[in-house]
Write an enzyme that holds these catalytic residues in place. Sequence first.
Site, PDB file in Angstrom:
ATOM      1  N   GLN A 115       5.227   9.930   4.841  1.00 60.04           N
ATOM      2  CA  GLN A 115       6.174  10.058   3.963  1.00 60.04           C
ATOM      3  C   GLN A 115       6.900  11.507   4.005  1.00 60.04           C
ATOM      4  O   GLN A 115       8.047  11.500   3.507  1.00 60.04           O
ATOM      5  CB  GLN A 115       5.805   9.536   2.336  1.00 60.04           C
ATOM      6  CG  GLN A 115       5.280   8.237   2.346  1.00 60.04           C
ATOM      7  CD  GLN A 115       4.643   7.923   1.019  1.00 60.04           C
ATOM      8  OE1 GLN A 115       4.317   8.693   0.310  1.00 60.04           O
ATOM      9  NE2 GLN A 115       4.414   6.716   0.968  1.00 60.04           N
ATOM     10  N   ASP A 140      -2.084  12.909  22.167  1.00 66.00           N
ATOM     11  CA  ASP A 140      -0.875  12.513  21.590  1.00 66.00           C
ATOM     12  C   ASP A 140      -1.066  12.894  19.869  1.00 66.00           C
ATOM     13  O   ASP A 140       0.209  12.901  19.069  1.00 66.00           O
ATOM     14  CB  ASP A 140      -0.641  11.138  21.357  1.00 66.00           C
ATOM     15  CG  ASP A 140      -0.179  10.215  22.651  1.00 66.00           C
ATOM     16  OD1 ASP A 140       0.124  11.095  23.807  1.00 66.00           O
ATOM     17  OD2 ASP A 140      -0.104   9.116  22.840  1.00 66.00           O
ATOM     18  N   ASN A 143      -3.884   9.093   1.902  1.00 62.47           N
ATOM     19  CA  ASN A 143      -4.297   8.500   3.104  1.00 62.47           C
ATOM     20  C   ASN A 143      -4.743   9.340   4.261  1.00 62.47           C
ATOM     21  O   ASN A 143      -5.874   9.385   4.779  1.00 62.47           O
ATOM     22  CB  ASN A 143      -3.414   7.347   3.781  1.00 62.47           C
ATOM     23  CG  ASN A 143      -3.529   6.109   3.573  1.00 62.47           C
ATOM     24  OD1 ASN A 143      -4.662   5.664   2.610  1.00 62.47           O
ATOM     25  ND2 ASN A 143      -2.937   5.004   4.012  1.00 62.47           N
ATOM     26  N   TYR A 174      -4.107   4.298   9.810  1.00 63.88           N
ATOM     27  CA  TYR A 174      -3.815   4.786  11.100  1.00 63.88           C
ATOM     28  C   TYR A 174      -5.016   5.275  11.833  1.00 63.88           C
ATOM     29  O   TYR A 174      -5.107   4.892  12.984  1.00 63.88           O
ATOM     30  CB  TYR A 174      -2.836   6.077  11.040  1.00 63.88           C
ATOM     31  CG  TYR A 174      -2.190   6.352  12.556  1.00 63.88           C
ATOM     32  CD1 TYR A 174      -2.154   5.702  13.448  1.00 63.88           C
ATOM     33  CD2 TYR A 174      -1.642   7.533  12.689  1.00 63.88           C
ATOM     34  CE1 TYR A 174      -1.792   6.155  14.843  1.00 63.88           C
ATOM     35  CE2 TYR A 174      -1.147   8.012  13.735  1.00 63.88           C
ATOM     36  CZ  TYR A 174      -1.186   7.407  14.809  1.00 63.88           C
ATOM     37  OH  TYR A 174      -0.719   7.821  16.123  1.00 63.88           O
ATOM     38  N   ASP A 190       0.746  -1.300  -0.039  1.00 64.44           N
ATOM     39  CA  ASP A 190       0.157  -0.095  -0.168  1.00 64.44           C
ATOM     40  C   ASP A 190       0.825   1.133   0.155  1.00 64.44           C
ATOM     41  O   ASP A 190       0.519   2.094  -0.657  1.00 64.44           O
ATOM     42  CB  ASP A 190      -1.054  -0.003   1.180  1.00 64.44           C
ATOM     43  CG  ASP A 190      -2.062  -0.842   1.041  1.00 64.44           C
ATOM     44  OD1 ASP A 190      -2.331  -1.514   0.017  1.00 64.44           O
ATOM     45  OD2 ASP A 190      -3.038  -1.130   1.940  1.00 64.44           O
TER      46      ASP A 190
END
Length: 286
Positions: free
Chosen positions: A244, A178, A148, A191, A74
């Site tokens: 990324q 967080d 994403n 995520y 992915d």
Amino acid sequence: MQNKIDYKNIKKIGLVTRPNVSLDKEILKLQSILSIYKVELVLLKESSEILDLPKYGLDDLFKISDFVISLGGDGTLISLCRKACEYDKAVLGIHAGHLGFLTDFKVDEAENFFQAFFQGEFRIEKPYLLSVFLEDKQGKILEKLAFNDVVISKNNQASMAHIEVFRKEKKFNEYFGDGLIVATPAGSTAYNLSANGPIVYTLAQAFILTPVCSHSLTQRPIVLPKGFEIEIMAKDCILCIDGQENYKMNDFKSIKVGLSDKNVALIHPKNRDYFQILKEKLHWGN
């Protein structure tokens, strides 16, 4: 974005593999399959050091290819999809490794796929991306796309993130914890899902805000519609695009995020069933 593919007149198909992994055997098998249909397979330069196949830089690869294959997982597909938007080219995901939510089949199944493809038996889905506008302190705006998610997280692991979200200059919400995830529907199973965010159908015109380990029990994820743009402010935090690209939020005076008008055309087998994939990956039912 590309709505139709002229499958009867395909001449060149580009191929990009995940970096630092040798997939020469798989590439040769794909070349052999495509040669049956008189289609040339061309590679990204970094995809193989050994194979004697035409190789190009990424921009040139998109320019000359009718569409591009992502051979990997992915992560490979996600980075390729952002580039595909620039060139209005479709992407086909073939996985090499663990089956993901976005890549549909292995190289061993490619022969059956292309046999159907060159008879017009395939489908195109066009999930929307996020637009991210980062305005620096000199007023220069950098626009980025996220397939994403965009994740805001604390820079110092010992501290707590304090994140403020505004809409039309009015405070929309305030998060202590967080971090915060802004996810696309396609990214809702990444995520976002780990942080107890909702799964949203891939083609929905919406995006998701999901707090990460909030210090308040009343903070919950929220799904927002296309056209709803938010501004995010946070000190000493990092903004990460698709896992990324990282940016220090202190370097910018304004960061705005919303669902983009841009989408990417993903080629799938005609019988692809999104809900069956969810069932298999998440072990729903029997």
